[in-house]
Write an enzyme that holds these catalytic residues in place. Structure first.
Site, PDB file in Angstrom:
ATOM      1  N   ASP A   4      -1.898   1.812  -0.866  1.00 39.27           N
ATOM      2  CA  ASP A   4      -2.762   2.636  -1.700  1.00 39.27           C
ATOM      3  C   ASP A   4      -2.912   3.990  -1.074  1.00 39.27           C
ATOM      4  O   ASP A   4      -3.769   4.116  -0.123  1.00 39.27           O
ATOM      5  CB  ASP A   4      -4.342   2.047  -1.802  1.00 39.27           C
ATOM      6  CG  ASP A   4      -5.057   2.557  -2.883  1.00 39.27           C
ATOM      7  OD1 ASP A   4      -4.655   3.837  -3.242  1.00 39.27           O
ATOM      8  OD2 ASP A   4      -6.065   2.112  -3.167  1.00 39.27           O
ATOM      9  N   ASP A 214      -1.020   8.850  -6.567  1.00 34.31           N
ATOM     10  CA  ASP A 214      -1.953   7.385  -6.151  1.00 34.31           C
ATOM     11  C   ASP A 214      -1.106   6.279  -6.387  1.00 34.31           C
ATOM     12  O   ASP A 214      -0.851   5.887  -7.417  1.00 34.31           O
ATOM     13  CB  ASP A 214      -3.326   7.423  -6.868  1.00 34.31           C
ATOM     14  CG  ASP A 214      -4.165   6.437  -6.545  1.00 34.31           C
ATOM     15  OD1 ASP A 214      -3.850   5.499  -5.652  1.00 34.31           O
ATOM     16  OD2 ASP A 214      -5.171   6.302  -7.281  1.00 34.31           O
TER      17      ASP A 214
END
Length: 357
Positions: A4, A214
């Site tokens: 992440d 992201d």
């Protein structure tokens, strides 16, 4: 672990539940330490987390909590452990040892041991490991692809195009100081450059309008004025191939969906969408443009994989992991830039690396 780039704190599932198949049993580790409330890591270094740490007074332990856009959340204790990769060992690496969670997709989440926080914050995995560069290549298939920590020299890769990372240190209401922020400049659909003014991509005084990369978000989200122009042009260019279902909205923010029926979509007839950044372009084509909504029968639905940020409740442009599939992504923190190489077969990337590692 989930990779992440949009979050800071790494964490592991630490409590055995009926659904978890992959957990970290800290009782078996001699190098594990749960951090008390008075720990300097707890009192100072967690201040940049989205939710700063608190004190669990009953146990005198540093309590941490995380939540994500998909509605999932976890909490537990801040701890330290020796983390390693290759010959590198880093004792006293801080992470969350999570013992309670709430998820909208428990079966999917149960497959993972935890999450690797890779943003630019102090407690991110990349910072605690002392690394200034990492790369990854996400394939369209489950559990394939590659992550390289450090420098990746892969001669068979096409040349990377770089875009500078934008850094803003001010604390603004809608600006994430630790995200990988890039300068969005425009969108192309097929050969048509969308008529969007440059000002639409410039963040305002509050930080709203930031563009981030992201890997922890699935789809790509655009601010409403930009999204609406893209939606109109994509609909126009695909009207002979796709039938719009005006009443169907997927996951609240994806309101361009199509009825497909039992026929198969010819993905080769869809126009390529190019996301233009300063110095680099990320191309989205074929199956990456449409998401098959779970369901069977004659009423099959596919939705455009770009969503409206406003409907999603965020004030930024987010380039998600679906549109990073089969793209070699290099994050060079020392040189403050991100590199892209489009159309890489990421399911074969480990073979490319295997020959040189």
């Amino acid at each position: 672990m989930v990779l992440d780039t949009g979050s800071e704190l790494s964490w592991l599932h630490c409590r055995i539940t009926s659904t978890s198949t992959s957990i970290f049993d800290h009782a078996k580790s001699s190098s594990y330490t749960a951090l008390p409330c008075s720990s300097p890591v707890c009192t100072t270094q967690t201040q940049d987390l989205t939710v700063p740490a608190t004190c669990d007074k009953k146990a005198n332990l540093c309590h941490v909590a995380v939540s994500y856009a998909d509605g999932s959340s976890l909490d537990g204790n801040l701890a330290q452990e020796t983390f390693g990769f290759g010959s590198t060992r880093r004792p006293e690496t801080a992470f969350g040892c999570m013992d309670s969670s709430s998820s909208t997709t428990p079966e999917e989440d149960a497959k993972t041991t935890g999450l690797m926080g890779m943003n630019r914050g102090r407690l991110s995995f990349i910072n605690q490991m002392g690394l200034t560069k990492f790369s990854y290549c996400i394939s369209g298939s489950d559990s394939t692809g590659v992550l390289v920590l450090g420098d990746a020299r892969v001669p068979s890769l096409p040349p990377l195009k770089y875009t500078p990372l934008v850094t803003k240190l001010d604390r603004l209401p809608y600006w994430d100081r630790f995200a990988y922020t890039v300068q969005f400049q425009g969108i192309r659909v097929g050969s048509v450059m969308l008529p969007i003014p440059a000002s639409a991509f410039v963040p305002d005084h509050s930080g709203a309008g930031q563009t981030i990369l992201d890997s922890g978000t699935q789809f790509t989200f655009l601010l409403a004025p930009v999204y609406n122009v893209l939606k109109t042009e994509f609909t126009k260019q695909t009207k002979s191939v796709l039938t719009v279902d005006p009443g169907f909205v997927f996951q609240t923010a994806m309101d361009l969906c199509f009825r497909v029926g039992s026929t198969k979509i010819d993905f080769s007839k869809l126009p390529t969408v190019g996301l233009m950044f300063a110095g680099a372009e990320l191309t989205v084509s074929g199956q990456k443009l449409l998401y098959h909504v779970p369901g069977r029968g004659a009423d099959q639905k596919y939705c455009f994989t770009f969503g409206n940020s406003e409907l999603a409740g965020v004030e930024m442009f987010i380039v998600g992991n679906l549109h990073q599939q089969n793209v070699w992504m290099e994050y060079d923190i020392a040189q403050a830039k991100v590199g892209f190489a489009n159309d890489v077969k990421c399911n074969q990337a480990s073979q490319l690396l295997g020959s040189i590692l």
